[in-house]
Design an enzyme around this catalytic site. Structure first.
Site, PDB file in Angstrom:
ATOM      1  N   ASP A  48      68.422  65.399  54.366  1.00  0.00           N
ATOM      2  CA  ASP A  48      68.596  64.980  53.068  1.00  0.00           C
ATOM      3  C   ASP A  48      67.723  65.542  52.076  1.00  0.00           C
ATOM      4  O   ASP A  48      66.398  66.038  52.477  1.00  0.00           O
ATOM      5  CB  ASP A  48      68.720  63.815  52.963  1.00  0.00           C
ATOM      6  N   HIS A  65      70.486  74.008  48.706  1.00  0.00           N
ATOM      7  CA  HIS A  65      71.213  74.192  50.037  1.00  0.00           C
ATOM      8  C   HIS A  65      70.948  75.395  50.639  1.00  0.00           C
ATOM      9  O   HIS A  65      70.882  75.574  52.078  1.00  0.00           O
ATOM     10  CB  HIS A  65      72.883  74.188  49.817  1.00  0.00           C
ATOM     11  N   LEU A  68      68.660  75.896  74.215  1.00  0.00           N
ATOM     12  CA  LEU A  68      68.728  74.628  73.152  1.00  0.00           C
ATOM     13  C   LEU A  68      70.274  74.352  73.004  1.00  0.00           C
ATOM     14  O   LEU A  68      70.928  75.178  72.652  1.00  0.00           O
ATOM     15  CB  LEU A  68      67.956  75.155  71.883  1.00  0.00           C
TER      16      LEU A  68
HETATM   17  C1  IPE Z   1      73.798  62.333  54.254  1.00  0.00           C
HETATM   18  O1  IPE Z   1      73.292  62.881  52.921  1.00  0.00           O
HETATM   19  C2  IPE Z   1      74.770  63.432  54.634  1.00  0.00           C
HETATM   20  C3  IPE Z   1      74.122  64.856  55.078  1.00  0.00           C
HETATM   21  C4  IPE Z   1      72.688  64.786  55.253  1.00  0.00           C
HETATM   22  C5  IPE Z   1      75.039  65.934  55.183  1.00  0.00           C
HETATM   23  P1  IPE Z   1      74.034  62.224  51.520  1.00  0.00           P
HETATM   24  O2  IPE Z   1      73.068  62.680  50.571  1.00  0.00           O
HETATM   25  O3  IPE Z   1      75.301  62.657  51.406  1.00  0.00           O
HETATM   26  O4  IPE Z   1      73.929  60.702  51.885  1.00  0.00           O
HETATM   27  P2  IPE Z   1      73.873  59.516  50.701  1.00  0.00           P
HETATM   28  O5  IPE Z   1      74.949  59.733  49.857  1.00  0.00           O
HETATM   29  O6  IPE Z   1      72.401  59.571  50.127  1.00  0.00           O
HETATM   30  O7  IPE Z   1      73.989  58.456  51.565  1.00  0.00           O
HETATM   31  C1  IPE Z   2      71.423  67.082  51.811  1.00  0.00           C
HETATM   32  O1  IPE Z   2      70.879  67.430  50.678  1.00  0.00           O
HETATM   33  C2  IPE Z   2      72.615  68.152  52.094  1.00  0.00           C
HETATM   34  C3  IPE Z   2      74.006  67.647  51.994  1.00  0.00           C
HETATM   35  C4  IPE Z   2      74.113  66.491  52.000  1.00  0.00           C
HETATM   36  C5  IPE Z   2      74.996  68.669  51.953  1.00  0.00           C
HETATM   37  P1  IPE Z   2      71.553  66.594  49.303  1.00  0.00           P
HETATM   38  O2  IPE Z   2      72.493  67.455  48.631  1.00  0.00           O
HETATM   39  O3  IPE Z   2      72.086  65.170  49.486  1.00  0.00           O
HETATM   40  O4  IPE Z   2      70.378  66.490  48.497  1.00  0.00           O
HETATM   41  P2  IPE Z   2      69.967  65.116  47.469  1.00  0.00           P
HETATM   42  O5  IPE Z   2      69.780  63.924  48.431  1.00  0.00           O
HETATM   43  O6  IPE Z   2      70.842  65.071  46.436  1.00  0.00           O
HETATM   44  O7  IPE Z   2      68.595  65.501  46.957  1.00  0.00           O
HETATM   45 MG    MG Z   3      71.316  63.354  49.602  1.00  0.00          MG
END
Ligand code: IPE
Ligand code: IPE
Ligand code: MG
Length: 236
Positions: A15, A32, A126
């Site tokens: 995240d 990303h 892995l």
């Molecule tokens: C969880 O992160 C999903 C991934 C890391 C792919 P999100 O950013 O989507 O989750 P929420 O919305 O904070 O719960």
């Molecule tokens: C995690 O990073 C990646 C995916 C969910 C694809 P986020 O895109 O959720 O980044 P934040 O949480 O908005 O910072």
């Molecule tokens: Mg997120």
């Protein structure tokens, strides 16, 4: 470091890519891009540390709710990793499996996944799982639908359903449950990841964003894991 007990299976909710980019004044998609690079680096680090199974949450069933622009940037990145970055890993004895509902992905992505899984299926290094279009509730729903069909067709009795059956019929079939679950970026929730499989996992929440989570951070998480008194409901 030398005496660290290395968890067999580490799962990560990657995240904070968006916040990482925002803090640098960059568009979310750059977060990303950096997050993707970090996954590649992490494969080598996991291997080096002796982690056997590594699972990452890359795209959830709920992530389709994001803007079209962001979803399409994520799918473009995915295509690129499935056709080059992860292919390279597969050549280095990494076995790659995708968990999640593949049928909800574009057909060219489904083809790339099929090739990658097929090409790496005998690799003994892995064991790398990528959760794409994955949601634990969706995974359980799909398993229930297949099970109901089998019962309707007379192939299965309700009494055949035990915990083993459920584990063997989820997307993570043949993969041991995670020992350590890490979530980056300070959020302390599960966001629909591996709900059945993490029944006895140890949790670790890192404050840094995923693109900044490197070897040092991973070792810190494993050190913390080493301090835990793992229990499985038993008295010690
Ligand atoms: C969880 O992160 C999903 C991934 C890391 C792919 P999100 O950013 O989507 O989750 P929420 O919305 O904070 O719960
Ligand atoms: C995690 O990073 C990646 C995916 C969910 C694809 P986020 O895109 O959720 O980044 P934040 O949480 O908005 O910072
Ligand atoms: Mg997120």
């Amino acid at each position: 470091m030398d005496n660290l007990k290395i968890p067999t299976h580490v799962a990560v909710i990657m995240d904070g890519n968006g916040r990482w980019a925002k803090a640098k004044g960059l568009p979310r998609k750059m977060g990303h891009v950096q997050g993707g690079k970090n996954v590649e680096d992490m494969l080598y680090i996991c291997d080096e540390l002796g982690i056997k199974y590594f699972t990452v949450y890359a795209f959830s069933t709920e992530n389709w709710k994001r803007s079209e622009d962001e979803v399409s940037a994520l799918m473009t990145l995915l295509r690129s990793y499935l056709s080059s970055g992860f292919k390279k890993a597969a050549k280095n004895n990494v076995r790659i499996r995708i968990i999640g509902d593949k049928t909800g992905l574009a057909t060219d992505i489904q083809d790339l996944i099929r090739d990658l899984e097929e090409d790496s299926k005998n690799n003994t290094g892995l064991q790398f799982q990528i959760a794409i279009n994955y949601g634990s509730r969706d995974e359980i729903k799909r398993m229930m639908q297949r099970t109901a069909e089998k019962i309707k067709n007379g192939e299965l009795e309700p009494s055949d359903i035990d915990e083993r059956y459920i584990s063997d019929n989820l997307d993570t079939k043949d993969i041991p449950d995670p020992d350590l679950l890490i979530r980056t970026s300070g959020e302390q929730r599960i966001s629909n990841f591996l709900l059945w499989q993490i029944a006895y996992s140890e949790f670790y929440f890192a404050s840094c964003h995923w693109p900044d989570f490197g070897k040092e951070e991973l070792i810190k998480a494993i050190e913390e894991y080493n301090k835990r008194d793992r229990r499985f409901g038993d008295a010690k």
